[in-house]
Design a protein around this motif. Sequence first.
Motif, short mmCIF file in Angstrom:
data_model
loop_
_atom_site.label_atom_id
_atom_site.label_comp_id
_atom_site.label_asym_id
_atom_site.label_seq_id
_atom_site.Cartn_x
_atom_site.Cartn_y
_atom_site.Cartn_z
N ASP A 1 8.40 20.26 -12.88
CA ASP A 1 9.77 20.42 -12.36
C ASP A 1 10.42 19.08 -12.08
O ASP A 1 11.65 18.95 -12.12
N VAL A 2 9.59 18.10 -11.75
CA VAL A 2 10.07 16.76 -11.40
C VAL A 2 9.18 15.74 -12.10
O VAL A 2 7.95 15.85 -12.05
N VAL A 3 9.79 14.78 -12.76
CA VAL A 3 9.06 13.67 -13.38
C VAL A 3 9.53 12.40 -12.71
O VAL A 3 10.73 12.18 -12.52
N THR A 4 8.59 11.54 -12.34
CA THR A 4 8.96 10.30 -11.65
C THR A 4 8.05 9.17 -12.09
O THR A 4 6.93 9.40 -12.58
N SER B 1 0.80 -1.23 0.00
CA SER B 1 0.00 0.00 0.00
C SER B 1 0.83 1.28 0.00
O SER B 1 0.44 2.28 -0.61
N TYR B 2 1.97 1.27 0.71
CA TYR B 2 2.75 2.50 0.89
C TYR B 2 4.25 2.22 0.89
O TYR B 2 4.70 1.13 1.25
N HIS B 3 5.01 3.26 0.54
CA HIS B 3 6.47 3.20 0.61
C HIS B 3 6.98 4.54 1.15
O HIS B 3 7.66 5.30 0.45
N PRO B 4 6.69 4.86 2.42
CA PRO B 4 6.96 6.21 2.94
C PRO B 4 8.44 6.56 3.06
O PRO B 4 8.79 7.73 2.89
N VAL B 5 9.32 5.59 3.35
CA VAL B 5 10.74 5.94 3.46
C VAL B 5 11.29 6.39 2.10
O VAL B 5 12.16 7.25 2.04
N GLN B 6 10.77 5.82 1.03
CA GLN B 6 11.22 6.23 -0.30
C GLN B 6 10.78 7.66 -0.60
O GLN B 6 11.53 8.44 -1.21
N LEU B 7 9.60 8.03 -0.17
CA LEU B 7 9.12 9.39 -0.45
C LEU B 7 9.86 10.43 0.36
O LEU B 7 10.09 11.56 -0.11
N MET B 8 10.27 10.09 1.58
CA MET B 8 11.13 11.01 2.33
C MET B 8 12.47 11.17 1.61
O MET B 8 13.04 12.27 1.56
N THR B 9 12.95 10.09 1.04
CA THR B 9 14.17 10.12 0.23
C THR B 9 14.00 11.03 -0.97
O THR B 9 14.86 11.86 -1.29
N ASP B 10 12.87 10.89 -1.66
CA ASP B 10 12.63 11.68 -2.86
C ASP B 10 12.48 13.16 -2.53
O ASP B 10 12.95 14.03 -3.28
N TYR B 11 11.85 13.45 -1.40
CA TYR B 11 11.69 14.84 -1.00
C TYR B 11 13.06 15.45 -0.69
O TYR B 11 13.36 16.59 -1.11
N ALA C 1 14.07 20.26 -15.58
CA ALA C 1 13.36 19.23 -14.81
C ALA C 1 14.30 18.09 -14.46
O ALA C 1 15.21 17.75 -15.22
N ILE C 2 14.06 17.49 -13.30
CA ILE C 2 14.81 16.31 -12.91
C ILE C 2 13.90 15.09 -13.03
O ILE C 2 12.68 15.20 -13.04
N PHE C 3 14.55 13.93 -13.14
CA PHE C 3 13.82 12.66 -13.22
C PHE C 3 14.24 11.78 -12.06
O PHE C 3 15.43 11.63 -11.77
N LYS D 1 14.52 21.98 -5.98
CA LYS D 1 13.08 21.93 -6.26
C LYS D 1 12.31 22.05 -4.94
O LYS D 1 11.80 21.08 -4.39
N GLU D 2 12.22 23.28 -4.42
CA GLU D 2 11.64 23.49 -3.10
C GLU D 2 10.12 23.62 -3.12
O GLU D 2 9.46 23.36 -2.12
N ASN D 3 9.54 24.05 -4.21
CA ASN D 3 8.08 24.12 -4.34
C ASN D 3 7.70 23.61 -5.72
O ASN D 3 7.19 24.35 -6.56
#
Length: 313
Positions: free
Chosen positions: A217-220, A127-137, A257-259, A145-147
Amino acid sequence: MRHFLTLKDFTRDELQEMIDLAIRIKAQTKAGEYVPYLKNQTLAMIFEKSSTRTRVSFETGIYQLGGTGLFLSSRDIQLGRGEPMKDTARVISRMVDMVMIRTFEQSKLEEFARYSRVPVINGLTDSYHPVQLMTDYLTMLEFGKENPVVAYVGDGNNMAHSWLYLAAIMGFELRVATPEGYECDPEVVAEAKKLAERYGRTLILGHDPKEAVKEADVVTTDTWVSMGQEEEKEQRVKDFAGFMVDKDLMALAKDDAIFLHCLPAYRGYEVSEAVFEEHAEEIFTEAENRLHAQKGIMVWLDQHRFDDAEIEN
């Protein structure tokens, strides 16, 4: 007792505190300064799903913080032979200081946390992968890419769900494009939209990758065939036609943009070889940042381990 099970369990300020810790600890690590924030502590790492990045980053991370990591696959412990999750939790959490679990059902993770005496971290569920999203942020911030406007192209899976929560809480624009039939869980979408309303942001979900990527700004993206879906590969490849992030699609994003890709990446499917190699610096900085983001999460949880603890045992 604070656990790290989903991003929705935290406020914007709390997530930012974890990121700030990660930034500080990463800078210290790069300077060769290993501060023993978790001296003599033990992290149990329970893997029902295998992983390269999750094991290496958590095991290295707890070591660099002054502690020790224990790798426990389902073959190594009684959980793999039918012991109830709550019993495993009540045993292991009396012997270690923190637990990371990488498993299938979110409900199993939540049951473990309910009976645990120590903080529990979601290393990935279906359902979720929260540690990865903290990594991506963390990675987005490092690349300025602050906003951002973020475009997620692909399966409405655990990564997409976690992107929805991150965007809603941290307050940036997210556009999700999935093939028809592969949309995000409606309950997750509804919950994320409620969170987004608090911060005045709109989450955009649709089926057109080009519309999602335009001026982003970001593509993932993420793999089209996650672990456990191998039998669906042939059908999924057909259904995801037109969703590969190639040079034509990336050209619609902003020039700078970053990928990002959480890896492993399957060239020729969700991303082209050309796009992957052109953005390799971003992708592998992101991969390294699993180490630093997770250290920030572990230290934050240790600092908050005695907040309103409720243990059912």
